[in-house]
Design a protein around this motif. Structure first.
Motif, PDB file in Angstrom:
ATOM      1  N   THR A 113      22.482  -7.783  40.195  1.00  0.00           N
ATOM      2  CA  THR A 113      21.245  -7.485  40.838  1.00  0.00           C
ATOM      3  C   THR A 113      21.592  -7.708  42.315  1.00  0.00           C
ATOM      4  OG1 THR A 113      19.906  -9.301  40.494  1.00  0.00           O
ATOM      5  CG2 THR A 113      19.743  -7.242  39.119  1.00  0.00           C
ATOM      6  N   TYR A 114      20.812  -7.357  43.187  1.00  0.00           N
ATOM      7  CA  TYR A 114      20.852  -7.981  44.759  1.00  0.00           C
ATOM      8  C   TYR A 114      20.247  -9.513  44.565  1.00  0.00           C
ATOM      9  CZ  TYR A 114      19.524  -8.239  49.670  1.00  0.00           C
ATOM     10  OH  TYR A 114      19.596  -9.006  50.939  1.00  0.00           O
ATOM     11  N   ALA A 115      19.434  -9.756  43.955  1.00  0.00           N
ATOM     12  CA  ALA A 115      18.972 -11.548  43.827  1.00  0.00           C
ATOM     13  C   ALA A 115      20.189 -12.190  43.305  1.00  0.00           C
ATOM     14  CB  ALA A 115      17.692 -11.392  42.906  1.00  0.00           C
ATOM     15  N   ASP A 116      21.048 -11.648  42.380  1.00  0.00           N
ATOM     16  CA  ASP A 116      22.063 -12.411  41.722  1.00  0.00           C
ATOM     17  C   ASP A 116      23.166 -12.552  42.824  1.00  0.00           C
ATOM     18  OD1 ASP A 116      21.045 -12.228  39.104  1.00  0.00           O
ATOM     19  OD2 ASP A 116      22.106 -10.573  38.675  1.00  0.00           O
ATOM     20  N   ASN A 117      23.278 -11.562  43.561  1.00  0.00           N
ATOM     21  CA  ASN A 117      24.239 -11.587  44.738  1.00  0.00           C
ATOM     22  C   ASN A 117      24.000 -12.584  45.899  1.00  0.00           C
ATOM     23  OD1 ASN A 117      26.552 -10.780  46.179  1.00  0.00           O
ATOM     24  ND2 ASN A 117      24.985  -9.921  47.556  1.00  0.00           N
ATOM     25  N   MET A 118      22.632 -12.598  46.196  1.00  0.00           N
ATOM     26  CA  MET A 118      22.213 -13.437  47.186  1.00  0.00           C
ATOM     27  C   MET A 118      22.188 -14.926  46.815  1.00  0.00           C
ATOM     28  SD  MET A 118      21.306 -12.074  50.114  1.00  0.00           S
ATOM     29  CE  MET A 118      22.985 -11.037  49.767  1.00  0.00           C
ATOM     30  N   TYR A 119      21.966 -15.011  45.374  1.00  0.00           N
ATOM     31  CA  TYR A 119      22.004 -16.461  44.832  1.00  0.00           C
ATOM     32  C   TYR A 119      23.610 -16.969  44.795  1.00  0.00           C
ATOM     33  CZ  TYR A 119      21.836 -20.272  41.445  1.00  0.00           C
ATOM     34  OH  TYR A 119      21.981 -21.567  40.857  1.00  0.00           O
ATOM     35  N   MET A 120      24.445 -16.216  44.439  1.00  0.00           N
ATOM     36  CA  MET A 120      25.667 -16.382  44.295  1.00  0.00           C
ATOM     37  C   MET A 120      26.027 -16.825  45.867  1.00  0.00           C
ATOM     38  SD  MET A 120      27.324 -13.676  41.733  1.00  0.00           S
ATOM     39  CE  MET A 120      26.097 -13.001  40.525  1.00  0.00           C
ATOM     40  N   THR A 121      25.826 -15.964  46.565  1.00  0.00           N
ATOM     41  CA  THR A 121      26.459 -16.325  47.966  1.00  0.00           C
ATOM     42  C   THR A 121      25.745 -17.530  48.420  1.00  0.00           C
ATOM     43  OG1 THR A 121      26.370 -14.018  48.422  1.00  0.00           O
ATOM     44  CG2 THR A 121      26.551 -15.204  50.138  1.00  0.00           C
ATOM     45  N   TRP A 122      24.560 -17.583  48.380  1.00  0.00           N
ATOM     46  CA  TRP A 122      23.714 -18.861  49.135  1.00  0.00           C
ATOM     47  C   TRP A 122      24.344 -20.022  48.295  1.00  0.00           C
ATOM     48  CZ3 TRP A 122      20.658 -20.480  52.644  1.00  0.00           C
ATOM     49  CH2 TRP A 122      20.012 -21.571  52.577  1.00  0.00           C
ATOM     50  N   ARG A 123      24.633 -20.240  47.068  1.00  0.00           N
ATOM     51  CA  ARG A 123      25.112 -21.287  46.434  1.00  0.00           C
ATOM     52  C   ARG A 123      26.534 -21.737  46.670  1.00  0.00           C
ATOM     53  NH1 ARG A 123      23.839 -23.960  40.660  1.00  0.00           N
ATOM     54  NH2 ARG A 123      25.366 -25.432  40.846  1.00  0.00           N
TER      55      ARG A 123
END
Length: 177
Positions: free
Chosen positions: A16-26
């Motif tokens: 999901t988009y939230a998964d993508n943002m979390y991975m990028t942020w981390r």
């Protein structure tokens, strides 16, 4: 519960988009200190370069004092650059995610005693043997695998009908060094 050596755990999920943002942020937050240090070093070089370009300037006569003065006046710039770096990375990641075909966002995992296999909905696949995994970390929503060479691998726990079985396979085969 079966033995972790004999177990094959499979699961499928869509990123999901939230998964993508979390991975990028981390991943980008871990690089921030290096980025800020590089900007500080670059700022420290500015008066030195200026004194080389203008040998008759005050920076050429007193380089240490002028470098210190320059850094005191511009201390906020590395932090602003770090914040812009984070925002820029998130924007680029979002654009890349939305350009990704929906079939490529579907991931199928299969974990067994040899390692973990990944397959996208488009058909591309990969395999990561447990011997190449340096560390495994479990959060409430993900298992994060750090390979000896290369990036982190984020695996959403919602892909598995029983996440505890998947974690048991990972914990059995990954030596946290």
């Amino acid at each position: 519960m079966p033995d972790a050596e004999d177990m094959i755990v499979e699961g499928t999920t869509a990123v999901t988009y939230a998964d993508n943002m979390y991975m990028t942020w981390r991943q980008s937050v871990t690089r921030i200190p290096i980025f800020i240090a590089a900007v500080f070093f670059g700022l420290g070089c500015v008066p030195v370069i200026f004194s080389l370009i203008h040998p008759d300037s005050l920076a050429a006569e007193e380089p240490v004092r002028e470098t210190g003065r320059f850094l005191i006046e511009n201390w906020k710039l590395p932090f602003i650059a770090g914040l812009l770096y984070l925002i820029g990375i998130q924007i680029c990641s979002a654009v890349c995610f939305w350009r990704l075909p929906i079939a490529a966002r579907t991931l199928t995992y299969s974990a067994d005693a040899s390692g973990i296999s990944f397959k996208t909905g488009e058909g591309s696949s990969g395999h990561m043997p447990w011997t190449t995994v340096r560390k495994a970390t479990r959060t409430s929503r993900y298992v994060i695998l750090k390979a000896m060479v290369g990036p982190f691998r984020f695996i959403a726990l919602r892909a598995f009908s029983n996440p505890e079985w998947f974690w048991k396979v990972v914990a059995t085969h990954v030596l946290n060094r």
